[in-house]
Design an enzyme around this catalytic site. Structure first.
Site, mmCIF file in Angstrom:
data_model
loop_
_atom_site.group_PDB
_atom_site.id
_atom_site.type_symbol
_atom_site.label_atom_id
_atom_site.label_comp_id
_atom_site.label_asym_id
_atom_site.label_seq_id
_atom_site.Cartn_x
_atom_site.Cartn_y
_atom_site.Cartn_z
ATOM 1 N N GLU A 32 0.941 -1.253 -0.073
ATOM 2 C CA GLU A 32 -0.207 -0.044 -0.338
ATOM 3 C C GLU A 32 0.964 1.480 0.049
ATOM 4 O OE1 GLU A 32 -2.667 2.947 -0.713
ATOM 5 O OE2 GLU A 32 -3.341 0.977 -0.341
ATOM 6 N N GLY A 37 -6.835 0.326 3.514
ATOM 7 C CA GLY A 37 -8.172 0.477 3.255
ATOM 8 C C GLY A 37 -8.570 1.532 1.540
ATOM 9 N N GLY A 38 -7.516 1.867 1.408
ATOM 10 C CA GLY A 38 -8.000 2.267 0.215
ATOM 11 C C GLY A 38 -8.898 3.540 0.064
ATOM 12 N N GLY A 178 -21.396 16.389 -13.124
ATOM 13 C CA GLY A 178 -21.843 14.824 -13.230
ATOM 14 C C GLY A 178 -23.116 14.418 -12.338
ATOM 15 N N SER A 179 -23.475 13.810 -12.577
ATOM 16 C CA SER A 179 -24.771 13.370 -11.577
ATOM 17 C C SER A 179 -25.571 11.684 -11.305
ATOM 18 C CB SER A 179 -26.228 13.953 -11.921
ATOM 19 O OG SER A 179 -26.832 12.673 -13.105
ATOM 20 N N GLY A 180 -23.945 11.170 -11.163
ATOM 21 C CA GLY A 180 -24.314 9.810 -10.482
ATOM 22 C C GLY A 180 -24.158 9.684 -9.558
ATOM 23 N N ILE A 182 -21.504 9.741 -6.632
ATOM 24 C CA ILE A 182 -20.464 10.578 -6.212
ATOM 25 C C ILE A 182 -21.352 11.820 -6.759
ATOM 26 C CG2 ILE A 182 -18.645 11.726 -6.687
ATOM 27 C CD1 ILE A 182 -18.004 9.114 -6.893
ATOM 28 N N GLY A 268 -16.848 10.575 -13.004
ATOM 29 C CA GLY A 268 -16.412 9.423 -12.787
ATOM 30 C C GLY A 268 -15.231 9.145 -12.660
ATOM 31 N N HIS A 441 -44.845 -5.391 10.530
ATOM 32 C CA HIS A 441 -45.337 -4.058 9.883
ATOM 33 C C HIS A 441 -45.025 -3.080 11.335
ATOM 34 C CE1 HIS A 441 -49.400 -1.507 9.237
ATOM 35 N NE2 HIS A 441 -49.420 -1.434 9.897
#
Length: 462
Positions: A32, A37-38, A178-180, A182, A268, A441
């Protein structure tokens, strides 16, 4: 030093892969270059959810009177909100450190580069290099924010998601390109905190990968919350020479100029496959992805690739599943290839979005005769009591055999509900079987049963 398995990268693909490899008896190491944890634990999945939770609590305070409560004074501390998010991320990263020690996995700090002959060269922070070898080398280097030529990121006025999580001051205005997932998550967070937010989306709908009904509901909910939305629009260029930034946006009506303090580029991701030795080893790539077979072997024996660098969807839970599948296959276990048609996707804005399987449009294009059911949360007792009536559950079935083709949800807590559809589809459950499985319920989850009942003409509460 020689290992059985070396994993290059310690994100949710890499560290999970290493742990499963160790459980199976392999001598394992993880390389790493930054933080265990990236991106997911440190700059993605986890800290963004902490930010969104702060936004949710702040929104509750704003609407306390809706719940019969009176709060005379409240405010936000943007720096403290960011600090809490970083603290949550740091805690999770330390948790991965503990898991590495618990599973006797060696953590090698530095930048790893694959070399022919099943070797990896690691350069540490001091510039020193050490060579390691392994029978199996698994590449899990992930991805980063993608930059567009006409939208270069300077880290100050034009930023990516990492900077969006650590701003020292809250901007008064922001353009989100961008509206993905993220894009809409950050748009929701900053809007809820009081920033004036404009979303610019190139395609006709926001969250464009979702079912069209979901996209329309999300657009309606976000506009209601005060977010400005421009679809069928593209940022052609930006001017950062002033105190803020100007975006020149191409629309159907012509070019418009929008001014803001900051632009967040959420267009992206770009895979981290540069300078890691792929060319030297002869590992094949195509369109920014490493080519692999069903069990993540590359064209070069001994080298594998999982997560965002591979052809599958760049999602944390997919990377983890791919890593486990990869090492179990290496261990000689009987393993089925992952069904990429049954991968859930989640967006954690308000309202949340969760989906799995085919959209209505995709199902029609495949020639299915459909039974479609929909149950709005306005008819849900739990949603009304909680003050979260926005959204619905939509289910899509094959009319001929009853196969559950797709499930699409938008509303409070739906990311915790989608697993029902994932498991049911895995088990080839039919619509009638879902109807006969009694749901509790009052809960949000009973909306799934009600939507299925609607598909089969048996809905009670509509």
């Amino acid at each position: 030093m020689k290992y059985d398995i070396i994993v290059l990268g310690s994100g949710p693909g890499g560290y999970v892969t290493a742990i499963r490899a160790s459980q199976l008896g392999f001598k394992t190491a993880v390389i790493e270059k930054e933080s265990l944890g990236g991106v997911c634990l440190n700059w993605g999945c986890i800290p963004t959810k902490a930010l969104l939770k702060s936004a949710q609590v702040f929104d509750y305070l704003k609407h306390a009177s809706d719940y019969g409560l009176t709060i005379s004074s409240y405010d936000k501390d943007f720096g403290a909100v960011i600090g809490r998010s970083r603290s949550v991320a740091d805690g999770m990263s330390k948790g991965v450190q503990f898991l590495m020690k618990k599973n006797k996995i060696d953590v090698i700090e530095g930048f790893g580069k694959c070399k022919p002959g099943k070797k990896v060269e690691v350069k540490n922070a001091a510039g020193e290099t050490t060579e390691y070898s392994a029978d199996h080398i698994i590449i899990a280097t992930g991805a980063r924010s993608r930059e567009l030529p006409n939208l270069p990121q300077d880290g100050k006025k034009v930023i990516g998601y990492r900077q969006a999580m650590t701003l020292e001051q809250q901007p008064k205005s922001m353009i989100v390109v961008g509206s993905g997932a993220i894009g809409v998550e950050f748009a929701h967070f900053y809007n809820a905190m009081g920033t004036e937010v404009t979303i610019v989306e190139y395609l006709p709908n926001i969250v464009p990968l979702e079912d069209e009904d979901i996209s329309k509901q999300m657009e309606s909910s976000m506009k209601k919350a005060g977010v400005k939305i421009m679809t069928n629009a593209s940022v052609e260029r930006v001017d950062t020479s002033g105190s803020g930034v100007k975006a020149f946006v191409k629309t159907a009506k012509g070019e418009e100029t929008i001014e803001a303090d900051i632009i967040l580029s959420a267009v992206g991701i770009k895979t981290n496959i540069e300078e890691i030795g792929l060319e030297q080893c002869g590992i094949a790539t195509d369109r920014d992805k490493i080519l692999v077979n069903d069990f993540y072997q590359t064209n070069i024996p001994g080298f594998y690739a999982i997560g965002a660098v591979g052809p599958g969807p760049a999602l944390a839970h997919v990377a983890s599943a791919e890593g486990i599948t990869c090492v179990e296959k290496i261990a000689g276990m009987h393993v089925d290839a992952i069904d990429y048609g049954n991968i859930p996707g989640c967006t954690y804005a308000t309202p949340e979005i969760a989906s799995v399987g085919l959209t209505e449009k995709q199902a029609k294009e495949k020639g299915y005769e459909l039974k479609i059911g929909k149950f709005p949360f306005t008819a849900s007792g739990k949603a009304k009591a909680a003050g979260t009536p926005d959204g619905f559950v939509k289910v899509i079935f094959d009319a001929k055999y009853g196969e559950w083709l797709g499930c699409h949800m938008i509303g409070a807590g739906v990311t915790d509900m989608i697993a029902e559809a994932v498991v049911a589809r895995k088990l080839e459950t039919t619509g009638h079987e879902v109807l006969k499985a009694i749901h509790p319920h009052p809960t949000m989850s009973e909306a799934v049963m009600e939507a299925v009942a609607d598909a089969y003409g048996e809905v009670i509460h509509l």
